[in-house]
Scaffold this motif. Structure first.
Motif, PDB file in Angstrom:
ATOM      1  N   GLY A 248       0.832  -1.199   0.000  1.00 29.35           N
ATOM      2  CA  GLY A 248       0.000   0.000   0.000  1.00 29.35           C
ATOM      3  C   GLY A 248       0.862   1.242   0.000  1.00 29.35           C
ATOM      4  N   ARG A 249       0.225   2.382  -0.218  1.00 29.55           N
ATOM      5  CA  ARG A 249       0.936   3.661  -0.266  1.00 29.55           C
ATOM      6  C   ARG A 249       1.306   4.114   1.141  1.00 29.55           C
ATOM      7  N   ARG A 250       2.316   5.004   1.199  1.00 28.69           N
ATOM      8  CA  ARG A 250       2.772   5.569   2.464  1.00 28.69           C
ATOM      9  C   ARG A 250       2.765   7.093   2.355  1.00 28.69           C
ATOM     10  N   GLY A 251       2.247   7.758   3.361  1.00 34.40           N
ATOM     11  CA  GLY A 251       2.217   9.217   3.378  1.00 34.40           C
ATOM     12  C   GLY A 251       3.325   9.774   4.261  1.00 34.40           C
ATOM     13  N   LEU A 252       4.097  10.736   3.722  1.00 31.51           N
ATOM     14  CA  LEU A 252       5.166  11.373   4.486  1.00 31.51           C
ATOM     15  C   LEU A 252       5.176  12.874   4.224  1.00 31.51           C
ATOM     16  N   HIS A 253       5.640  13.616   5.213  1.00 31.16           N
ATOM     17  CA  HIS A 253       5.771  15.057   5.047  1.00 31.16           C
ATOM     18  C   HIS A 253       6.883  15.364   4.060  1.00 31.16           C
ATOM     19  N   PHE A 254       6.622  16.295   3.121  1.00 34.70           N
ATOM     20  CA  PHE A 254       7.627  16.662   2.131  1.00 34.70           C
ATOM     21  C   PHE A 254       8.590  17.666   2.739  1.00 34.70           C
TER      22      PHE A 254
ATOM     23  N   LYS B  68      17.630   5.208   2.609  1.00 31.91           N
ATOM     24  CA  LYS B  68      16.461   4.506   3.153  1.00 31.91           C
ATOM     25  C   LYS B  68      15.178   5.106   2.598  1.00 31.91           C
ATOM     26  N   LEU B  69      15.125   6.417   2.538  1.00 26.70           N
ATOM     27  CA  LEU B  69      13.946   7.099   2.021  1.00 26.70           C
ATOM     28  C   LEU B  69      13.740   6.796   0.542  1.00 26.70           C
ATOM     29  N   ASN B  70      14.828   6.708  -0.194  1.00 28.63           N
ATOM     30  CA  ASN B  70      14.743   6.440  -1.627  1.00 28.63           C
ATOM     31  C   ASN B  70      14.151   5.060  -1.911  1.00 28.63           C
ATOM     32  N   LEU B  71      14.376   4.102  -1.000  1.00 28.23           N
ATOM     33  CA  LEU B  71      13.813   2.764  -1.169  1.00 28.23           C
ATOM     34  C   LEU B  71      12.288   2.798  -1.181  1.00 28.23           C
ATOM     35  N   LEU B  72      11.738   3.753  -0.473  1.00 27.64           N
ATOM     36  CA  LEU B  72      10.281   3.836  -0.351  1.00 27.64           C
ATOM     37  C   LEU B  72       9.659   4.748  -1.405  1.00 27.64           C
ATOM     38  N   ARG B  73      10.493   5.440  -2.179  1.00 24.44           N
ATOM     39  CA  ARG B  73      10.022   6.478  -3.092  1.00 24.44           C
ATOM     40  C   ARG B  73       8.817   6.083  -3.952  1.00 24.44           C
ATOM     41  N   PRO B  74       8.785   4.883  -4.569  1.00 27.47           N
ATOM     42  CA  PRO B  74       7.649   4.560  -5.454  1.00 27.47           C
ATOM     43  C   PRO B  74       6.298   4.496  -4.735  1.00 27.47           C
ATOM     44  N   TYR B  75       6.334   4.392  -3.418  1.00 25.69           N
ATOM     45  CA  TYR B  75       5.095   4.189  -2.661  1.00 25.69           C
ATOM     46  C   TYR B  75       4.656   5.431  -1.889  1.00 25.69           C
ATOM     47  N   ILE B  76       5.432   6.513  -1.996  1.00 27.19           N
ATOM     48  CA  ILE B  76       5.177   7.674  -1.136  1.00 27.19           C
ATOM     49  C   ILE B  76       4.125   8.609  -1.723  1.00 27.19           C
ATOM     50  N   VAL B  77       3.187   9.010  -0.866  1.00 25.70           N
ATOM     51  CA  VAL B  77       2.284  10.127  -1.144  1.00 25.70           C
ATOM     52  C   VAL B  77       2.753  11.271  -0.243  1.00 25.70           C
ATOM     53  N   TRP B  78       3.286  12.331  -0.841  1.00 24.28           N
ATOM     54  CA  TRP B  78       3.826  13.431  -0.043  1.00 24.28           C
ATOM     55  C   TRP B  78       2.711  14.350   0.441  1.00 24.28           C
TER      56      TRP B  78
ATOM     57  N   GLN C 295      -9.534  10.261   2.421  1.00 24.03           N
ATOM     58  CA  GLN C 295      -9.686   9.577   1.140  1.00 24.03           C
ATOM     59  C   GLN C 295      -9.059   8.184   1.137  1.00 24.03           C
ATOM     60  N   SER C 296      -8.519   7.762   2.287  1.00 25.35           N
ATOM     61  CA  SER C 296      -7.844   6.456   2.400  1.00 25.35           C
ATOM     62  C   SER C 296      -6.817   6.281   1.281  1.00 25.35           C
ATOM     63  N   SER C 297      -6.009   7.326   1.054  1.00 25.38           N
ATOM     64  CA  SER C 297      -5.036   7.316  -0.044  1.00 25.38           C
ATOM     65  C   SER C 297      -3.753   6.583   0.306  1.00 25.38           C
ATOM     66  N   ALA C 298      -3.596   6.177   1.568  1.00 28.89           N
ATOM     67  CA  ALA C 298      -2.396   5.468   1.982  1.00 28.89           C
ATOM     68  C   ALA C 298      -2.764   4.486   3.087  1.00 28.89           C
ATOM     69  N   LEU C 299      -1.980   3.420   3.177  1.00 28.46           N
ATOM     70  CA  LEU C 299      -2.182   2.454   4.261  1.00 28.46           C
ATOM     71  C   LEU C 299      -1.653   3.018   5.572  1.00 28.46           C
ATOM     72  N   MET C 300      -0.494   3.672   5.507  1.00 31.11           N
ATOM     73  CA  MET C 300       0.131   4.280   6.687  1.00 31.11           C
ATOM     74  C   MET C 300       0.659   5.656   6.307  1.00 31.11           C
TER      75      MET C 300
END
Length: 275
Positions: free
Chosen positions: A99-105, A141-151, A164-169
């Motif tokens: 699933g997608r992951r949300g992180l602060h840009f 480490k952050l780059n490994l997750l890049r394809p899954y990130i919603v900023w 909108q349930s746009s990310a799992l976490m």
């Protein structure tokens, strides 16, 4: 800043949210007409504003600000899709938890999270991140997750990801988790997203008075702030017994010293023009 999370002894105070960006603050303090009588900022931003003459000095404070509470950034997840409480290591485990992951840009807090996920102990985060190899470790480490990130950029963005349930976490301000829960038709108990209590990133906040506020108004505003002490209460409802929260206190000292270089690297690696 999440204005609806502010508590105050004076309900007549008009509170508005702002995006927390330094460029926004700089524009506001130089406007011909004051945008705000006071603004809630983290310590690093306060130090910059004070040194740059963007805010009024406060006689009994060398920092140009007075305490305004704390902002907490917690690991938040969709419990309809993930029944067990995840860790920051699980946040990176997209094989077990797709699933997608949300992180602060931005570098601040996001690089700390990357190192926590990579197994660095909370007490060693800043000594690690202060080295070139440690910073590179966090970026890798952050780059490994890049394809899954919603900023996300603002607390409101984080709230929309949850709504909108746009990310799992995602990493999310605790106040936004509480706010989204309160707007769910069935009440907080039926909200899909919940905030964890482990390794919460805590940032102290301060009230500052923009320099374009006239001196007499600045004095009245300072008296009002001291009288009613509006502050951000960013923890959700008390945790269950035996589930005491743990915190990583975000270091203003570290980010004052290293922030500009790390934010520049972050933008170069993850900015919108970066492939």
């Amino acid at each position: 800043m999440a204005a609806r999370a502010l508590t105050s002894g004076d309900n007549s105070l008009h509170l508005v949210e702002w995006d927390g960006q330094t460029a926004t603050l700089q524009t506001a303090v130089h406007a011909a007409k004051p945008v705000w009588l006071a603004v809630l900022v983290p310590g690093t931003q306060l130090a910059q504003a004070c040194a740059s003459g963007w805010v009024h000095p406060i006689d009994d404070s060398p920092t140009c600000g007075i305490p305004g509470g704390v902002s907490d950034l917690a690991l938040t997840w969709d419990r309809s899709r993930l029944a067990t409480t995840p860790s920051w290591q699980d946040f990176w485990d997209v094989a077990r938890h797709p699933g997608r992951r949300g992180l602060h840009f931005g570098a601040r807090t996001t690089l700390e999270i990357a190192l926590l996920a990579d197994g660095v102990a909370p007490q060693d985060i800043y000594s690690t991140l202060a080295t070139q190899s440690g910073a590179e470790r966090a970026f890798r480490k952050l780059n490994l997750l890049r394809p899954y990130i919603v900023w996300w950029n603002t607390p409101a963005d984080a709230a929309r990801i949850m709504e909108q349930s746009s990310a799992l976490m995602l990493s999310a301000p605790s106040a936004e988790v509480t706010s989204v829960s309160s707007r769910v038709q069935g009440g907080a108990a039926s909200s899909l997203f919940v905030a964890g209590t482990r390794d919460i990133l805590r940032t102290p906040l301060f009230w500052a008075i923009p320099i374009n506020v006239p001196t007499d108004s600045a004095h009245r505003t300072l008296a009002l702030l001291r009288m009613h002490a509006p502050h951000l209460e960013d923890m959700p409802s008390p945790p269950p017994p035996g589930n005491t929260p743990t915190f990583l206190n975000v270091s203003d000292t570290f980010w004052s010293r290293h922030g500009a270089a790390l934010e520049q690297q972050f933008e170069a690696r993850f900015g919108p023009q970066t492939p």
